[in-house]
Design a protein around this motif. Sequence first.
Motif, PDB file in Angstrom:
ATOM      1  N   HIS A 298      20.432 -53.905 -67.402  1.00  0.00           N
ATOM      2  CA  HIS A 298      20.149 -53.726 -68.830  1.00  0.00           C
ATOM      3  C   HIS A 298      18.755 -54.251 -69.209  1.00  0.00           C
ATOM      4  O   HIS A 298      18.498 -54.474 -70.399  1.00  0.00           O
ATOM      5  CB  HIS A 298      21.218 -54.423 -69.670  1.00  0.00           C
ATOM      6  CG  HIS A 298      22.452 -53.595 -69.858  1.00  0.00           C
ATOM      7  ND1 HIS A 298      23.245 -53.675 -70.987  1.00  0.00           N
ATOM      8  CD2 HIS A 298      23.017 -52.641 -69.082  1.00  0.00           C
ATOM      9  CE1 HIS A 298      24.269 -52.834 -70.881  1.00  0.00           C
ATOM     10  NE2 HIS A 298      24.140 -52.203 -69.725  1.00  0.00           N
ATOM     11  N   ASP A 299      17.884 -54.418 -68.239  1.00  0.00           N
ATOM     12  CA  ASP A 299      16.559 -54.967 -68.537  1.00  0.00           C
ATOM     13  C   ASP A 299      15.780 -54.069 -69.492  1.00  0.00           C
ATOM     14  O   ASP A 299      15.232 -54.529 -70.503  1.00  0.00           O
ATOM     15  CB  ASP A 299      15.762 -55.163 -67.250  1.00  0.00           C
ATOM     16  CG  ASP A 299      16.250 -56.373 -66.451  1.00  0.00           C
ATOM     17  OD1 ASP A 299      17.368 -56.852 -66.741  1.00  0.00           O
ATOM     18  OD2 ASP A 299      15.525 -56.844 -65.565  1.00  0.00           O
ATOM     19  N   SER A 333      18.448 -59.226 -65.399  1.00  0.00           N
ATOM     20  CA  SER A 333      17.881 -59.941 -64.255  1.00  0.00           C
ATOM     21  C   SER A 333      17.523 -61.365 -64.673  1.00  0.00           C
ATOM     22  O   SER A 333      17.541 -61.704 -65.866  1.00  0.00           O
ATOM     23  CB  SER A 333      16.628 -59.218 -63.759  1.00  0.00           C
ATOM     24  OG  SER A 333      15.609 -59.274 -64.750  1.00  0.00           O
ATOM     25  N   ALA A 334      17.201 -62.216 -63.687  1.00  0.00           N
ATOM     26  CA  ALA A 334      16.866 -63.608 -63.984  1.00  0.00           C
ATOM     27  C   ALA A 334      15.664 -63.694 -64.918  1.00  0.00           C
ATOM     28  O   ALA A 334      15.651 -64.495 -65.861  1.00  0.00           O
ATOM     29  CB  ALA A 334      16.593 -64.364 -62.683  1.00  0.00           C
ATOM     30  N   ASN A 335      14.652 -62.875 -64.671  1.00  0.00           N
ATOM     31  CA  ASN A 335      13.459 -62.895 -65.531  1.00  0.00           C
ATOM     32  C   ASN A 335      13.785 -62.451 -66.945  1.00  0.00           C
ATOM     33  O   ASN A 335      13.303 -63.025 -67.925  1.00  0.00           O
ATOM     34  CB  ASN A 335      12.372 -62.003 -64.936  1.00  0.00           C
ATOM     35  CG  ASN A 335      11.756 -62.587 -63.681  1.00  0.00           C
ATOM     36  OD1 ASN A 335      11.809 -63.790 -63.461  1.00  0.00           O
ATOM     37  ND2 ASN A 335      11.184 -61.731 -62.844  1.00  0.00           N
ATOM     38  N   ALA A 336      14.601 -61.381 -67.061  1.00  0.00           N
ATOM     39  CA  ALA A 336      14.957 -60.887 -68.393  1.00  0.00           C
ATOM     40  C   ALA A 336      15.797 -61.912 -69.144  1.00  0.00           C
ATOM     41  O   ALA A 336      15.622 -62.113 -70.352  1.00  0.00           O
ATOM     42  CB  ALA A 336      15.697 -59.563 -68.270  1.00  0.00           C
ATOM     43  N   GLU A 358      23.998 -67.741 -67.404  1.00  0.00           N
ATOM     44  CA  GLU A 358      23.068 -68.493 -66.551  1.00  0.00           C
ATOM     45  C   GLU A 358      23.806 -69.623 -65.842  1.00  0.00           C
ATOM     46  O   GLU A 358      23.623 -69.870 -64.643  1.00  0.00           O
ATOM     47  CB  GLU A 358      21.938 -69.052 -67.426  1.00  0.00           C
ATOM     48  CG  GLU A 358      20.772 -69.624 -66.652  1.00  0.00           C
ATOM     49  CD  GLU A 358      19.835 -68.542 -66.149  1.00  0.00           C
ATOM     50  OE1 GLU A 358      19.038 -68.865 -65.241  1.00  0.00           O
ATOM     51  OE2 GLU A 358      19.899 -67.406 -66.635  1.00  0.00           O
ATOM     52  N   GLN A 359      24.664 -70.300 -66.574  1.00  0.00           N
ATOM     53  CA  GLN A 359      25.424 -71.408 -65.997  1.00  0.00           C
ATOM     54  C   GLN A 359      26.395 -70.921 -64.934  1.00  0.00           C
ATOM     55  O   GLN A 359      26.521 -71.510 -63.850  1.00  0.00           O
ATOM     56  CB  GLN A 359      26.187 -72.119 -67.114  1.00  0.00           C
ATOM     57  CG  GLN A 359      27.063 -73.264 -66.630  1.00  0.00           C
ATOM     58  CD  GLN A 359      27.758 -73.944 -67.795  1.00  0.00           C
ATOM     59  OE1 GLN A 359      27.109 -74.336 -68.750  1.00  0.00           O
ATOM     60  NE2 GLN A 359      29.073 -74.045 -67.725  1.00  0.00           N
ATOM     61  N   GLU A 360      27.085 -69.794 -65.202  1.00  0.00           N
ATOM     62  CA  GLU A 360      28.039 -69.253 -64.247  1.00  0.00           C
ATOM     63  C   GLU A 360      27.349 -68.799 -62.968  1.00  0.00           C
ATOM     64  O   GLU A 360      27.856 -69.009 -61.863  1.00  0.00           O
ATOM     65  CB  GLU A 360      28.802 -68.082 -64.881  1.00  0.00           C
ATOM     66  CG  GLU A 360      29.836 -68.498 -65.903  1.00  0.00           C
ATOM     67  CD  GLU A 360      30.926 -69.333 -65.253  1.00  0.00           C
ATOM     68  OE1 GLU A 360      31.610 -68.844 -64.337  1.00  0.00           O
ATOM     69  OE2 GLU A 360      31.078 -70.506 -65.655  1.00  0.00           O
ATOM     70  N   PRO A 388      22.226 -80.855 -69.512  1.00  0.00           N
ATOM     71  CA  PRO A 388      21.483 -80.040 -68.563  1.00  0.00           C
ATOM     72  C   PRO A 388      22.161 -78.699 -68.345  1.00  0.00           C
ATOM     73  O   PRO A 388      23.361 -78.630 -68.157  1.00  0.00           O
ATOM     74  CB  PRO A 388      21.503 -80.892 -67.277  1.00  0.00           C
ATOM     75  CG  PRO A 388      22.737 -81.733 -67.414  1.00  0.00           C
ATOM     76  CD  PRO A 388      22.893 -82.011 -68.869  1.00  0.00           C
ATOM     77  N   VAL A 389      21.407 -77.638 -68.387  1.00  0.00           N
ATOM     78  CA  VAL A 389      21.913 -76.298 -68.129  1.00  0.00           C
ATOM     79  C   VAL A 389      21.101 -75.710 -66.999  1.00  0.00           C
ATOM     80  O   VAL A 389      19.880 -75.589 -67.113  1.00  0.00           O
ATOM     81  CB  VAL A 389      21.794 -75.391 -69.378  1.00  0.00           C
ATOM     82  CG1 VAL A 389      22.332 -74.012 -69.059  1.00  0.00           C
ATOM     83  CG2 VAL A 389      22.558 -76.010 -70.535  1.00  0.00           C
ATOM     84  N   ALA A 390      21.762 -75.363 -65.885  1.00  0.00           N
ATOM     85  CA  ALA A 390      21.041 -74.888 -64.703  1.00  0.00           C
ATOM     86  C   ALA A 390      20.272 -73.626 -65.022  1.00  0.00           C
ATOM     87  O   ALA A 390      20.798 -72.703 -65.637  1.00  0.00           O
ATOM     88  CB  ALA A 390      22.036 -74.615 -63.571  1.00  0.00           C
ATOM     89  N   GLY A 391      19.013 -73.592 -64.595  1.00  0.00           N
ATOM     90  CA  GLY A 391      18.188 -72.400 -64.722  1.00  0.00           C
ATOM     91  C   GLY A 391      17.527 -72.228 -66.065  1.00  0.00           C
ATOM     92  O   GLY A 391      16.842 -71.240 -66.293  1.00  0.00           O
TER      93      GLY A 391
END
Length: 433
Positions: A298-299, A333-336, A358-360, A388-391
């Motif tokens: 869906h980017d 995606s991670a960047n989006a 992001e956490q999952e 803290p939230v990863a990523g």
Amino acid sequence: MTESVAKGNLVMKLESFFEACILHGWKDSIVTLQSAGRLPTWSENPRIVRPCIDAVVEKILTHPSKVNWSFTYTRPGYNQKQHRSVPKDWWTEDVSELDLDLFRSIISAVRSSKKLQPQLIGEALHVYTCKHLPDPFKPFLAAESSAATEETLTKNRRVLESIVSMIPSDYGSVSGRFLLKLLKVANQVGASPSTKAELVRRSGRQLEEATAEDLLFPSPTHPSSFDIGIVEAILENFLAQQRRQLGHEERERMAGAMARVAKVFDSYLQAIAHDPHLSVTKLIELAESLPEIARQDHDELYHAIDTYLKEHQELSKEERKRLCRVIDCRKLSANARSDAIANDRLPLRTIVQLLFVEQERARRASSSRGTPHHRPSIEITNNRAEGPVAGVKPESRETMRMERSRSVSELKAVKKEKEAVKAASSGEKLKVK
């Protein structure tokens, strides 16, 4: 001048010359037909026109290996020394110089022979179109008078409708982009509804070959807007193929075509997102017109919606929420996702969904590496994400802190989000309304 007067008279000599020289050479036959198109007395003489058409058709059907370069004008800029073999479409440039009726007679004869590939006939139609119809990507220039304008439109309309009627029915005989180009010209010259309907149907069959620019049809009412209805009709014809009973090979082709159409369509949505007359409801309808399986990610859809939010800053909070529900946060995606989390144009509940995804993903990545991972909880207090939230980048957390300035009504919505996140942390499915 005839044989009744004396043997070897002028008429006999002219006929011998016509058969031995004019009909024998490609160039001479073409020039004779060009002259016949300009002279009514010649064009009505079957003893001149018909033999020339037959001679031209015979040479077109000749195998390229037996074609002598002296037969052809060759295309401008075509260097014979660099090309030892004769291309299969060597004849298309020359016949495109003929009058429409003569061109149609030649194409009809070639098609009825069934000796040439449909793509070669399609190439001839493409060359003729480029020479005799206006470029739809250039603004139409009005003629000096309304009478001249109408005369030009009538001529172009006749050429267009003839071209469409000559397109072979075989799939891929012409490109999808060429069909969309013809459809744009059809809108400009006011072609008949049946001609437009045929172009819409055929364009839908080959929609995967299009680009976003090909789908930008100017609106007849607003110069700065786009005709979206015609694109919806094309897309509907494309999707209708999915509902048919297809063979194995056809299903595989359509699966690949669907993925390509989804990318093109999302790029199209980015382009029309600048349209000041495009409503939120219509954009949502367009975005949801593709089946869910069409989009691998869906980017591009996210970028289209973000563009719309930039251009339409007057949207209400509810409209923004409705629009962003179209985005599946799991398919970014991670960047989006990183960009979206820091995007202050998105509603808070969309950002919360992104944080949860992001956490999952971080938890699953940690589990796949075999590293013990204690999933941190996301505590939301007064529109603020703490812990803290990863990523999540520091600047993203700063964006979340800025949410403190939101209204009291939104704080209530945040409390509901908090409950949803806690429920998801305990193993329940996250559900954001």
